[in-house]
Enzyme design. Structure first.
Site, PDB file in Angstrom:
ATOM      1  N   ARG A  89       0.802  -1.235   0.000  1.00  0.00           N
ATOM      2  CA  ARG A  89       0.000   0.000   0.000  1.00  0.00           C
ATOM      3  C   ARG A  89       0.828   1.275   0.000  1.00  0.00           C
ATOM      4  O   ARG A  89       0.425   2.262  -0.614  1.00  0.00           O
ATOM      5  CB  ARG A  89      -1.091  -0.029   1.071  1.00  0.00           C
ATOM      6  CG  ARG A  89      -0.743   0.121   2.465  1.00  0.00           C
ATOM      7  CD  ARG A  89      -1.578  -0.768   3.351  1.00  0.00           C
ATOM      8  NE  ARG A  89      -0.938  -2.068   3.363  1.00  0.00           N
ATOM      9  CZ  ARG A  89      -1.542  -3.205   3.073  1.00  0.00           C
ATOM     10  NH1 ARG A  89      -2.798  -3.219   2.788  1.00  0.00           N
ATOM     11  NH2 ARG A  89      -0.864  -4.320   3.098  1.00  0.00           N
ATOM     12  N   THR A  90       1.965   1.275   0.690  1.00  0.00           N
ATOM     13  CA  THR A  90       2.723   2.532   0.724  1.00  0.00           C
ATOM     14  C   THR A  90       3.246   2.851  -0.670  1.00  0.00           C
ATOM     15  O   THR A  90       3.255   3.995  -1.114  1.00  0.00           O
ATOM     16  CB  THR A  90       3.863   2.445   1.754  1.00  0.00           C
ATOM     17  OG1 THR A  90       3.290   2.061   2.999  1.00  0.00           O
ATOM     18  CG2 THR A  90       4.566   3.768   1.930  1.00  0.00           C
ATOM     19  N   LYS A 118      25.459  -5.063  -9.093  1.00  0.00           N
ATOM     20  CA  LYS A 118      26.819  -5.052  -9.649  1.00  0.00           C
ATOM     21  C   LYS A 118      27.807  -4.401  -8.691  1.00  0.00           C
ATOM     22  O   LYS A 118      28.963  -4.176  -9.043  1.00  0.00           O
ATOM     23  CB  LYS A 118      26.836  -4.259 -10.960  1.00  0.00           C
ATOM     24  CG  LYS A 118      25.915  -4.784 -12.032  1.00  0.00           C
ATOM     25  CD  LYS A 118      26.092  -3.913 -13.278  1.00  0.00           C
ATOM     26  CE  LYS A 118      25.010  -4.103 -14.292  1.00  0.00           C
ATOM     27  NZ  LYS A 118      25.027  -3.033 -15.296  1.00  0.00           N
ATOM     28  N   ARG A 139      11.809   3.828   0.386  1.00  0.00           N
ATOM     29  CA  ARG A 139      11.632   2.942   1.545  1.00  0.00           C
ATOM     30  C   ARG A 139      12.810   1.987   1.564  1.00  0.00           C
ATOM     31  O   ARG A 139      13.072   1.289   0.572  1.00  0.00           O
ATOM     32  CB  ARG A 139      10.330   2.159   1.416  1.00  0.00           C
ATOM     33  CG  ARG A 139      10.337   0.912   2.265  1.00  0.00           C
ATOM     34  CD  ARG A 139       9.030   0.206   2.312  1.00  0.00           C
ATOM     35  NE  ARG A 139       8.058   0.980   3.049  1.00  0.00           N
ATOM     36  CZ  ARG A 139       6.936   0.461   3.547  1.00  0.00           C
ATOM     37  NH1 ARG A 139       6.653  -0.810   3.375  1.00  0.00           N
ATOM     38  NH2 ARG A 139       6.081   1.209   4.205  1.00  0.00           N
ATOM     39  N   HIS A 172       8.353   6.446   9.949  1.00  0.00           N
ATOM     40  CA  HIS A 172       7.466   6.290   8.797  1.00  0.00           C
ATOM     41  C   HIS A 172       6.558   7.533   8.785  1.00  0.00           C
ATOM     42  O   HIS A 172       5.380   7.459   9.100  1.00  0.00           O
ATOM     43  CB  HIS A 172       6.656   5.006   8.966  1.00  0.00           C
ATOM     44  CG  HIS A 172       6.003   4.506   7.711  1.00  0.00           C
ATOM     45  ND1 HIS A 172       5.854   5.291   6.580  1.00  0.00           N
ATOM     46  CD2 HIS A 172       5.436   3.316   7.416  1.00  0.00           C
ATOM     47  CE1 HIS A 172       5.227   4.584   5.649  1.00  0.00           C
ATOM     48  NE2 HIS A 172       4.962   3.380   6.132  1.00  0.00           N
TER      49      HIS A 172
HETATM   50  C1  NCD Z   1       3.853  -0.545   7.963  1.00  0.00           C
HETATM   51  C2  NCD Z   1       5.351  -0.438   7.701  1.00  0.00           C
HETATM   52  O1  NCD Z   1       5.832  -0.763   6.626  1.00  0.00           O
HETATM   53  O2  NCD Z   1       6.010   0.007   8.638  1.00  0.00           O
HETATM   54  N1  NCD Z   1       3.115  -0.755   6.792  1.00  0.00           N
HETATM   55  C3  NCD Z   1       2.733   0.318   6.030  1.00  0.00           C
HETATM   56  O3  NCD Z   1       3.544   1.089   5.571  1.00  0.00           O
HETATM   57  N2  NCD Z   1       1.420   0.524   5.877  1.00  0.00           N
HETATM   58  C4  NCD Z   1       3.504  -1.508   9.032  1.00  0.00           C
HETATM   59  C5  NCD Z   1       3.904  -2.941   8.886  1.00  0.00           C
HETATM   60  O4  NCD Z   1       4.560  -3.347   7.949  1.00  0.00           O
HETATM   61  O5  NCD Z   1       3.510  -3.683   9.787  1.00  0.00           O
END
Ligand code: NCD
Length: 358
Positions: A89-90, A118, A139, A172
């Site tokens: 989702r992110t 590489k 991320r 986050h």
């Molecule tokens: C979270 C994350 O990646 O920190 N997920 C997200 O971004 N919605 C929480 C998780 O992975 O549990």
């Protein structure tokens, strides 16, 4: 205003998070971020401005004309999604947020098929993306990498903004923005986000969303925070230290039912076993009392809400999904709106969108 180009990396890295904020602001942006790296960059006025902009974008996009109008803002810009940690989702929510504003996007999701395989360093990879793109949404499992990249890029010939979409176990920030937006919307007609109790439950030790949201909640009046977890996964001391410093009342407990009955929002999280130092370590912890099911639902206040950053495993029973107090699906969609508000802001468009007459 302090500039990121005027401070060395070591000196910048060592500053307390709140002191880093002015270095990350957009020039002339009235405190709005250029790089978004951690929750401490957002104070209450910024949060409220972002929420207002998200509401506006949500409203404008309801009609075909409005959606096309929003798309006309950034078709000349490109965003890179560098997601080297699993994400559904992110990733998609940032992608959709970019699409709402007309940005085109590219992505790297697997370093095994990029030049990192590489032997290229992450720093060089990200410098490469900045040659082609106007924003990097990233991320990574590495704590602090987004920050290092923001510093590097600001000091390069082609500075582009970095948006941290989850870094290691620590932060986050855009998830915390969507969580706050959800809380603001949920309590909008019920007295607002003040004098509330928010309970966090699950893996509070390794859940980065908890650290970021706990901090953002300190911007609101009289929000009591409860941390419910098995002792092995309880909230880390650095989160509590901030609450003490800000005179926020909190409780640490292992009794979910008791917490639910006095909470306005219950924020469930999954066990983050990808961080186990030994295989199967988390499985040895008894998590059976840290799940939300029909019995917990029966204890929740009529105006209370259940939240979850998702993905979930079994910490919320599916029988709760259709209850109007289950906010996790809406939370996801709210993420798309607040992220498009943040991206619009990063490109200096907030006033134009807010005053556009739609
Ligand atoms: C979270 C994350 O990646 O920190 N997920 C997200 O971004 N919605 C929480 C998780 O992975 O549990």
């Amino acid at each position: 205003m302090a500039k990121l180009t005027e401070i060395g990396w070591k000196e910048f890295e060592a500053l307390p998070l709140e002191a880093k904020r002015p270095y990350l602001e957009r020039p002339g942006g009235e405190g709005m971020p250029y790089h978004t790296l951690f929750a401490q960059q957002f104070d209450r006025p910024l949060l409220e401005r972002l929420a207002a902009l998200a509401n506006r974008i949500r409203f404008i996009s309801k009609s075909r004309e409005g959606a096309l109008f929003l798309k006309s803002f950034l078709p000349h810009k490109r965003a890179m999604l560098y997601f080297t940690q699993p994400s559904s989702r992110t990733f998609l929510s940032h992608l959709a947020a970019c699409q709402i504003l007309g940005l085109t996007t590219g992505s790297v999701r697997d370093t095994a098929i990029s030049s990192e395989f590489k032997g290229e360093s992450k720093e060089d990879s990200i410098r490469t993306f900045s040659s082609y793109f106007d924003m990097i949404i990233m991320r990574t499992p590495e704590k602090g990498l987004a920050e290092k990249m923001a510093w590097e890029l600001s000091n390069s010939d082609r500075p582009v903004p970095i948006l941290n979409a989850g870094s290691g176990k620590d932060q986050h920030p855009t998830q915390a923005l969507l969580d706050i937006y959800t809380l603001l919307r949920s309590f909008e007609t019920k007295g607002g986000l003040r004098n509330r109790t928010v309970t966090f439950c699950g893996d509070l030790l390794r859940g980065r969303t908890v650290r970021s949201l706990s901090y953002l909640l300190t911007n609101f009046e009289n929000i009591r925070q409860m941390f419910v977890a098995p002792k092995e996964l309880q909230v880390p001391e650095d989160v509590l230290a901030i609450l003490r410093e800000k005179n926020v009342s909190y409780d640490v407990s292992n009794d979910l039912r008791e917490a639910v009955s006095t909470s306005d929002a219950v924020y469930m999280t999954r066990i983050q076993d990808e961080w186990d130092s030994a295989k199967g370590e988390s499985a040895k912890i008894d998590t059976s009392r840290f799940k939300f099911g029909a019995e917990e639902l029966a204890l929740l206040k009529p105006d209370g809400i259940i939240m979850h950053p998702l993905p979930r495993r079994d910490e919320i029973a599916t029988c709760c999904d259709h209850d109007p107090r289950a906010m996790y699906w809406r939370q996801m969609r709210n993420g798309m709106w607040i992220r498009s508000a943040l991206i619009a802001t990063t490109f200096g468009l907030e006033n134009e969108i807010l005053n556009c007459g739609y």
